[in-house]
Write a protein that holds these residues in place. Sequence first.
Motif, PDB file in Angstrom:
ATOM      1  N   GLU A 187      30.038  60.704  32.978  1.00 43.83           N
ATOM      2  CA  GLU A 187      30.754  61.562  31.976  1.00 43.83           C
ATOM      3  C   GLU A 187      29.505  61.959  30.847  1.00 43.83           C
ATOM      4  O   GLU A 187      28.595  61.312  30.717  1.00 43.83           O
ATOM      5  N   SER A 191      29.005  63.812  27.086  1.00 42.63           N
ATOM      6  CA  SER A 191      29.350  64.091  25.669  1.00 42.63           C
ATOM      7  C   SER A 191      28.730  65.242  25.291  1.00 42.63           C
ATOM      8  O   SER A 191      27.394  65.458  25.398  1.00 42.63           O
ATOM      9  N   THR A 215      32.934  65.890  33.061  1.00 44.50           N
ATOM     10  CA  THR A 215      32.688  64.818  33.980  1.00 44.50           C
ATOM     11  C   THR A 215      32.298  65.309  35.354  1.00 44.50           C
ATOM     12  O   THR A 215      32.787  66.240  35.768  1.00 44.50           O
ATOM     13  N   VAL A 225      27.220  59.179  28.709  1.00 47.94           N
ATOM     14  CA  VAL A 225      28.092  58.200  27.872  1.00 47.94           C
ATOM     15  C   VAL A 225      28.785  57.439  28.890  1.00 47.94           C
ATOM     16  O   VAL A 225      28.954  57.765  30.069  1.00 47.94           O
ATOM     17  N   GLY A 226      29.471  56.302  28.461  1.00 53.10           N
ATOM     18  CA  GLY A 226      30.123  55.409  29.262  1.00 53.10           C
ATOM     19  C   GLY A 226      29.703  54.592  30.334  1.00 53.10           C
ATOM     20  O   GLY A 226      28.462  54.196  30.243  1.00 53.10           O
ATOM     21  N   LYS A 227      30.177  54.514  31.595  1.00 50.08           N
ATOM     22  CA  LYS A 227      29.551  53.753  32.534  1.00 50.08           C
ATOM     23  C   LYS A 227      28.274  54.431  33.115  1.00 50.08           C
ATOM     24  O   LYS A 227      27.524  53.424  33.501  1.00 50.08           O
ATOM     25  N   GLN A 235      25.349  52.178  31.356  1.00 49.63           N
ATOM     26  CA  GLN A 235      25.490  50.945  31.269  1.00 49.63           C
ATOM     27  C   GLN A 235      24.401  50.266  31.992  1.00 49.63           C
ATOM     28  O   GLN A 235      23.623  49.349  31.534  1.00 49.63           O
TER      29      GLN A 235
END
Length: 511
Positions: free
Chosen positions: A49, A51, A63, A94-96, A99
């Motif tokens: 994803e 931004s 995405t 961003v997101g997963k 991480q």
Amino acid sequence: SLIDVSSSSARNLAVTGVACLTAQVIAGLAARFEISVANFSDQPARDVELSVSIGATTLPPVTIARIPARQTTRESVDISFPDAGSHYVRVALVGKAVQDDDLALDNQSVAVVDVAAAVQVLIVDGQPSSDPYRDEVFLLKTALRPEGGAASGNELTVIDDADQLDSTDLTPYQVVMLANVRRLGATAIKSLEQFVRSGGGLVIFAGAEMDLPFYNDQLYRTGQGLMPVTMKEIVQTPGEDKPVRLAWIDNQHELMRPFAGKLSEILRATRFYSYPTIDDSTSQTASAPVTSTRSTDTTRVIAKFDDEFQTPAMALKETGRGVCLFVGTTADQEWNDWASNFSYLPFMLELVQVVARKAPASAQAVVGEPLVCTGDATVYRDKVSLRTPEYPLVAEQNVAARKADGRDYHFDYSATSISGLYEFHLTRSAGDEVVQFGAVTLDPTESDLAAVGGSALLAEGSSRVEYVRDEDALLTSLAGQRQELWWPLLLVAAAVLMTEQTLAWWFGKRG
């Protein structure tokens, strides 16, 4: 010793590029951007994803379904800007995706965009008429600035008398179009040559009013002028039922590239009934592909008719920083039925985009490279204040103009050790301030966390360098060396004590 502390399972996704694919970015019109995301891991990445934002405005997220291991995926997005001026696009993971990422520094990138209010086009009408359908440029004007709610991004100025071109300042324009113009004055020719060399785009449409010997002598000028070809005579097809069509178009050229595939078939369906024949000696490079890179004095044919001589239908010549495009037909339907063809409107809009004077290069650099901002020396003062990505923790700095190149000041900033957005605050002569953005990006090669082999390191270093892959073995070896040193030190300490005792006994006895 060089110790290899790399991890074979290092994972890193990086935004490696944000590039604008639209030649002229106009306020209110969508511009195409290409986002490059690289997967430097040994496993594919899924549902990545992104931004996307322009300034403080966040756009709908993007995405990417899958990025293969050790591959780069490019995703296209359309972005429109609300007003003219300097803008920036920021793209961030961003997101997963972030991480489990082992390097956060390259998770975002910034691109700077100069947005124009419109493309300024000057049209010289070689056969004006009060009847729109007899006027040489009525259909051309309609295509470049159609009526209705949809904006074209073009502002048109029309001159009905070619003599007016002698006294017209071409500085405000990005494109000049001559439509079936008989001849030009000496002053106009000099102005057009300067206009093209400084980056402007000149388009010459053929027509029955053209004085062919004049164009050959004054605008082609044995290859030294603006015209890409020299014309011999105007020929007509045997009848409307036997027209010529386009036999070949150069799909490698940026003007023709959008008309590949089915659009190519539509463009080729256009019928042409008259056209000027071209001297073969001026079109010998017809089969050579043309790229978007503008060089000095290069001529290429980008379309041919399907007559027996494969007569060039369109040819362009790059002179200085600009280009002159010759179109071997009329802008109206006197020699063709082009305006009745679906391709006419998009082709003319694309033509303006491609030949128009390009905006000055945005301030963009890789970390460690100088960042250069330009400003019109007739508009701005010779100093700017600069804010780095660390502002306000680090105060803004004053940067003086390096030199005036023609009409432009150049403001250089070399301390670009930090990636991100830079702000150049320029001051107009009247005292008001204008902000131009600059962007410093990371070198994409720095995002690859794969280990560099010992042979590669040794090749860059010295034969005295020891490359160690097994850190534990090295520490054990060093520990063993430390244990082997205790007994020499113990012997030295014993010798010192014995010497001290002997000296004490000797001097005590003599005392």
